[in-house]
Design a protein around this motif. Structure first.
Motif, short mmCIF file in Angstrom:
data_model
loop_
_atom_site.label_atom_id
_atom_site.label_comp_id
_atom_site.label_asym_id
_atom_site.label_seq_id
_atom_site.Cartn_x
_atom_site.Cartn_y
_atom_site.Cartn_z
N SER A 94 0.80 -1.22 0.00
CA SER A 94 0.00 0.00 0.00
C SER A 94 0.84 1.27 0.00
N SER A 95 2.14 1.15 0.19
CA SER A 95 2.99 2.34 0.21
C SER A 95 4.40 1.95 -0.23
N PRO A 96 5.19 2.93 -0.65
CA PRO A 96 6.59 2.61 -0.98
C PRO A 96 7.36 2.02 0.20
N ALA A 97 7.04 2.46 1.40
CA ALA A 97 7.73 1.90 2.58
C ALA A 97 7.36 0.43 2.78
N ALA A 98 6.10 0.07 2.53
CA ALA A 98 5.67 -1.32 2.66
C ALA A 98 6.34 -2.20 1.61
N ILE A 99 6.49 -1.68 0.41
CA ILE A 99 7.17 -2.43 -0.66
C ILE A 99 8.64 -2.62 -0.30
N ARG A 115 14.01 -1.60 -9.04
CA ARG A 115 13.23 -1.29 -10.25
C ARG A 115 11.99 -0.48 -9.91
N PHE A 116 11.36 -0.79 -8.76
CA PHE A 116 10.20 -0.01 -8.33
C PHE A 116 10.60 1.45 -8.12
N ALA A 117 11.71 1.68 -7.43
CA ALA A 117 12.16 3.04 -7.18
C ALA A 117 12.51 3.76 -8.48
N GLN A 118 13.02 3.01 -9.44
CA GLN A 118 13.39 3.60 -10.73
C GLN A 118 12.15 3.92 -11.56
#
Length: 170
Positions: A63-68, A141-144
């Protein structure tokens, strides 16, 4: 969450001699020493070992970048620890099976057979290392890919205004 990445101490291994049946020669088997009573209390009741894999990983709540990031980091840590444990199991299996005498009496026959069998477990250890690498690559890859969305809501410190030198004032 902690992952036990300790390698078992080979010097503290238990060696048991198994007598052969019907005149067959016996063999030595290396086993890991039994766990202490303190560790048995936190062991999984089904397997008698540490935490179950289900309890080692968080729920896949993306649900959030931190959770990922947390899920990918936890998966990487679990799989890396698991790969070490599988690699050690492969070495123990290799050493154990190498002690079984070759039925045809070939020189190094039992060691070659043991190497072929434990090789499958070594490949499993390599696969779990690849899963750990894949988890780290997933977050990268998500961050990119989602950098604009992440930067839009990222909380950053405001830049302080710099004092300018007034060269005209002399």
């Amino acid at each position: 969450m902690t992952v036990n990445t300790e390698k078992p101490n080979v010097n503290k291994m238990d060696f048991n001699f198994h007598f052969g049946k019907n005149g067959q020669p016996g063999f030595w088997q290396a086993t890991a020493p039994q766990q202490s009573a303190g560790r048995a209390a936190e062991a999984n009741p089904r397997t008698g070992r540490g935490e179950s894999l289900e309890s080692m990983l968080p729920d896949p709540d993306f649900s959030s970048p931190a959770a990922i990031r947390k899920y990918c980091n936890d998966l990487r840590a679990v799989m890396f620890g698991l790969s070490i444990e599988i690699a050690m199991a492969a070495e123990i299996l290799d050493a154990t099976l190498a002690q079984v005498p070759d039925p045809e009496g070939k020189m190094l026959g039992s060691k070659l057979r043991a190497r072929r069998v434990s090789g499958k477990l070594r490949k499993a250890a390599e696969a779990s290392v690849n899963v750990a690498k894949g988890a780290a690559a997933t977050h990268a890859r998500f961050a990119q890919e989602f950098e604009p969305e992440i930067n839009a809501v990222r909380h950053r410190a405001k830049a302080r205004p710099r004092k300018q030198i007034d060269w005209a004032d002399q």
